[in-house]
Write an enzyme that holds these catalytic residues in place. Structure first.
Site, PDB file in Angstrom:
ATOM      1  N   HIS A   1       0.854  -1.186   0.000  1.00 49.59           N
ATOM      2  CA  HIS A   1       0.000   0.000   0.000  1.00 49.59           C
ATOM      3  C   HIS A   1       0.891   1.236   0.000  1.00 49.59           C
ATOM      4  O   HIS A   1       1.954   1.229   0.601  1.00 49.59           O
ATOM      5  CB  HIS A   1      -0.906   0.006   1.243  1.00 49.59           C
ATOM      6  CG  HIS A   1      -2.083   0.899   1.094  1.00 49.59           C
ATOM      7  ND1 HIS A   1      -2.026   2.235   1.382  1.00 49.59           N
ATOM      8  CD2 HIS A   1      -3.334   0.654   0.646  1.00 49.59           C
ATOM      9  CE1 HIS A   1      -3.203   2.766   1.128  1.00 49.59           C
ATOM     10  NE2 HIS A   1      -4.014   1.835   0.681  1.00 49.59           N
TER      11      HIS A   1
ATOM     12  N   ASP B   1      -7.875  -5.801   0.477  1.00 46.11           N
ATOM     13  CA  ASP B   1      -8.349  -6.626  -0.629  1.00 46.11           C
ATOM     14  C   ASP B   1      -7.900  -8.068  -0.557  1.00 46.11           C
ATOM     15  O   ASP B   1      -8.386  -8.913  -1.305  1.00 46.11           O
ATOM     16  CB  ASP B   1      -7.886  -6.015  -1.959  1.00 46.11           C
ATOM     17  CG  ASP B   1      -8.588  -4.713  -2.205  1.00 46.11           C
ATOM     18  OD1 ASP B   1      -9.767  -4.622  -1.852  1.00 46.11           O
ATOM     19  OD2 ASP B   1      -7.955  -3.782  -2.718  1.00 46.11           O
TER      20      ASP B   1
HETATM   21  N1  CMC Z   1       3.916  -7.505  -4.840  1.00 47.40           N
HETATM   22  C1  CMC Z   1       5.236  -7.488  -5.068  1.00 47.40           C
HETATM   23  N2  CMC Z   1       6.015  -6.409  -4.923  1.00 47.40           N
HETATM   24  C2  CMC Z   1       5.420  -5.279  -4.541  1.00 47.40           C
HETATM   25  C3  CMC Z   1       4.033  -5.218  -4.284  1.00 47.40           C
HETATM   26  C4  CMC Z   1       3.274  -6.382  -4.458  1.00 47.40           C
HETATM   27  N3  CMC Z   1       1.967  -6.383  -4.227  1.00 47.40           N
HETATM   28  N4  CMC Z   1       3.702  -3.949  -3.930  1.00 47.40           N
HETATM   29  C5  CMC Z   1       4.842  -3.258  -3.945  1.00 47.40           C
HETATM   30  N5  CMC Z   1       5.885  -4.059  -4.323  1.00 47.40           N
HETATM   31  C6  CMC Z   1       7.297  -3.689  -4.401  1.00 47.40           C
HETATM   32  C7  CMC Z   1       7.581  -2.855  -5.654  1.00 47.40           C
HETATM   33  O1  CMC Z   1       7.955  -3.687  -6.736  1.00 47.40           O
HETATM   34  C8  CMC Z   1       8.710  -2.003  -5.164  1.00 47.40           C
HETATM   35  O2  CMC Z   1       9.891  -2.792  -5.134  1.00 47.40           O
HETATM   36  P1  CMC Z   1      11.333  -2.132  -5.519  1.00 47.40           P
HETATM   37  O3  CMC Z   1      11.581  -1.085  -4.469  1.00 47.40           O
HETATM   38  O4  CMC Z   1      12.285  -3.278  -5.491  1.00 47.40           O
HETATM   39  O5  CMC Z   1      11.154  -1.537  -6.875  1.00 47.40           O
HETATM   40  C9  CMC Z   1       8.377  -1.703  -3.709  1.00 47.40           C
HETATM   41  O6  CMC Z   1       7.569  -2.826  -3.303  1.00 47.40           O
HETATM   42  C10 CMC Z   1       7.591  -0.428  -3.520  1.00 47.40           C
HETATM   43  O7  CMC Z   1       6.418  -0.501  -4.311  1.00 47.40           O
HETATM   44  P2  CMC Z   1       5.785   0.699  -5.125  1.00 47.40           P
HETATM   45  O8  CMC Z   1       5.113   0.138  -6.352  1.00 47.40           O
HETATM   46  O9  CMC Z   1       6.798   1.784  -5.318  1.00 47.40           O
HETATM   47  O10 CMC Z   1       4.719   1.203  -4.099  1.00 47.40           O
HETATM   48  P3  CMC Z   1       3.505   2.119  -4.420  1.00 47.40           P
HETATM   49  O11 CMC Z   1       3.224   2.866  -3.205  1.00 47.40           O
HETATM   50  O12 CMC Z   1       3.744   2.920  -5.667  1.00 47.40           O
HETATM   51  O13 CMC Z   1       2.349   1.071  -4.792  1.00 47.40           O
HETATM   52  C11 CMC Z   1       0.459  -0.337  -4.636  1.00 47.40           C
HETATM   53  C12 CMC Z   1       1.323   0.722  -3.931  1.00 47.40           C
HETATM   54  C13 CMC Z   1      -0.795  -0.596  -3.807  1.00 47.40           C
HETATM   55  C14 CMC Z   1       0.025   0.187  -6.034  1.00 47.40           C
HETATM   56  C15 CMC Z   1       1.296  -1.635  -4.791  1.00 47.40           C
HETATM   57  O14 CMC Z   1       1.700  -2.092  -3.519  1.00 47.40           O
HETATM   58  C16 CMC Z   1       0.525  -2.738  -5.532  1.00 47.40           C
HETATM   59  O15 CMC Z   1       0.477  -2.704  -6.769  1.00 47.40           O
HETATM   60  N6  CMC Z   1      -0.078  -3.699  -4.781  1.00 47.40           N
HETATM   61  C17 CMC Z   1      -0.883  -4.732  -5.408  1.00 47.40           C
HETATM   62  C18 CMC Z   1      -2.235  -4.163  -5.777  1.00 47.40           C
HETATM   63  C19 CMC Z   1      -3.118  -3.956  -4.560  1.00 47.40           C
HETATM   64  O16 CMC Z   1      -3.259  -4.842  -3.732  1.00 47.40           O
HETATM   65  N7  CMC Z   1      -3.758  -2.786  -4.518  1.00 47.40           N
HETATM   66  C20 CMC Z   1      -4.751  -2.498  -3.462  1.00 47.40           C
HETATM   67  C21 CMC Z   1      -4.391  -1.347  -2.631  1.00 47.40           C
HETATM   68  S1  CMC Z   1      -5.457  -1.261  -1.203  1.00 47.40           S
HETATM   69  C22 CMC Z   1      -7.003  -0.870  -1.843  1.00 47.40           C
HETATM   70  C23 CMC Z   1      -7.114   0.552  -2.220  1.00 47.40           C
HETATM   71  O17 CMC Z   1      -7.010   1.411  -1.308  1.00 47.40           O
HETATM   72  O18 CMC Z   1      -7.351   0.820  -3.405  1.00 47.40           O
END
Ligand code: CMC
Length: 436
Positions: free
Chosen positions: A313, A371
């Protein structure tokens, strides 16, 4: 806004004049540096794609402490609201700033209940969609179309219009989601029933048919109500910011909420519950618990683009408090449905355990979000996977409206208009087509 005694000074390595910037304090959370006059003072913009360090507005509605894993609606912890209040009380709280007393609660519930029917013409509009259209495609259309049916509540600058459109949206979203479902199924629409609770009525509109009596299960009713409470608001997330930006042009509330629905659809946001359940199905198909190791390997492989859906998140760097509550509800619902040994739930718990012990997830502070378990609960209730995000939209509508109304009610609000760092071609002349 309360000014801080401290000020920030921005200095430039090329000898440019330093600029002093005011700092403001909120009641909780990080202070903000006010850069509103930065462009006028320096001719420069700030650069922050994805809003990683930018507070886009002032708000008094929802607060998340991502490190502690804490979520407060108007100061009340989500755990207390999910345990002691129902969804309509939560709606009242988000819209009005405090919990209702018994009389206010009864009046608000009565008002919402008496706005649940939609204009009969809406069903003919719905008929224009393919039967197999994704419910979120239908919802984006139907919510936007409300502005064509309720002309007396489209002036966003009129507080009375904002109030009635809020009630209409909260009341009619369950009806629209259920209509989208029935249309997919080819079943007759069920009209709302005013003697049922908000969640009970939704279950009725979804699962009753005119052929026989449908009895609402109190366990499922409570579970659904909890899903609604947990999804009711979540600060300045992508869809809420979309609603605010869309509404900042002065467009009508139904159009602004339709923009929120469209944004929520994406798999990185509201679509994650659908994606999380599909991920569990895929692992199950490939061999279940045995295959978790292989799957986690793929997730960690930078070249694979596979994510552990329902994990991670932008704000929570600890357990999402909604995930804990959802796991509890999951247990209750599966027991009620006689599905205690549900292999998907067992798989999810094992996947969570392995991920929480894995250095990749630990070092990145990746924890289950709401989720991860909500899909399992919804599936057990009988809600089809492609409707999960529709349920999220239904529940989040109140948050979107509260945030929209907060923005419009602020006399200082301005149309949202981000700036850019331009990297394209400098000015050039169009050549005649023969010499291009
Ligand atoms: N699985 C694997 N790796 C992950 C995941 C994941 N679910 N989420 C983040 N990472 C890794 C990402 O690859 C990155 O690694 P590195 O630093 O090596 O490049 C690191 O963790 C930081 O991630 P980020 O993408 O920079 O983080 P963000 O804040 O931009 O993204 C997120 C947040 C929710 C989009 C992401 O965690 C994600 O895509 N999660 C899966 C989708 C999900 O479950 N979304 C629901 C969110 S809760 C409901 C809502 O409020 O909408």
């Amino acid at each position: 806004m309360k000014a801080s005694d401290t000020k920030a000074t921005l200095s430039f390595s090329n000898g440019g004049q330093p600029v002093e910037l005011p700092i403001y304090k909120g009641t909780m959370g990080p202070d903000v540096i006010d850069i509103r006059k930065l462009y006028a003072q320096t001719g420069m913009f700030t650069y922050d794609p994805g809003f990683m360090s930018t507070a886009s507005c002032e708000s008094a509605i929802t607060y998340i402490d991502g490190d502690k894993g804490e979520l407060l609606y108007r100061g009340y912890p989500i755990e207390q609201l999910a345990t002691n209040c129902d969804y309509l009380e939560t709606c009242y709280l988000l819209l009005n700033g405090d919990l209702p007393n018994a009389e206010q609660k009864a009046k608000f519930s009565d008002t919402v209940t008496h706005h649940t029917m939609v204009n009969e013409q809406m069903q003919f509009f719905l008929r224009g969609f393919r039967r197999d259209a994704h419910p979120m495609a239908i919802m984006t259309g139907l919510v936007g179309a409300l502005s064509a049916f309720y002309h007396d509540s489209t002036d966003i600058n009129n507080p009375a219009h904002r109030e009635i459109s809020a009630v209409r949206l909260i009341a009619k979203m369950p009806t629209l989601v259920a209509m989208a479902y029935k249309y997919n199924m080819g079943q007759p629409y069920m009209y709302p029933r005013n003697d049922l609770s908000y969640a009970g009525n939704f279950l009725h509109m979804m699962f009753a048919t005119p052929c026989e009596e449908y009895k609402v299960s109190p366990v499922l009713e409570r579970a659904l109500d909890r899903i609604f409470i947990l999804h009711a608001d979540h600060e300045q997330n992508a869809s809420t910011s979309t609603v605010r930006l869309c509404g900042s042009s002065g467009t009508n509330p139904f159009a602004a909420i339709a923009a929120g629905v469209a944004c929520l659809w994406g798999p990185a946001h509201g679509g994650a519950n659908e994606a999380a359940l599909n991920m569990l199905y895929d692992i199950q198909k490939e061999g279940g618990v045995e295959k978790i190791g292989e799957f986690i390997k793929k997730v960690k492989d930078k070249n694979s683009s596979v994510k552990l859906m329902g994990f991670g998140h932008r704000v929570y760097k600890n357990y999402d408090p909604r995930a804990k509550l959802m796991q509890e509800t999951c247990n209750e619902v599966l027991t009620e449905m006689g599905l205690e040994k549900d292999p998907l739930f067992a798989l999810a718990k094992q996947l969570e355990k392995i991920a929480l012990e894995d250095e990749y997830f630990v070092s990145r502070k990746l924890y289950p979000n709401v989720d991860f378990y909500s899909g399992i609960v919804q599936r057990a209730i009988g809600i089809p996977v492609n409707l999960f995000t529709g349920i999220f939209a239904l529940a989040r509508t109140v948050g979107w409206i509260a945030q929209l109304n907060e923005m419009i009610g602020d006399p200082d609000y301005k149309i949202g208009r981000p700036r850019q760092l331009f990297e394209g071609s400098p000015k050039r002349d169009v050549k005649p087509i023969a010499s291009r």
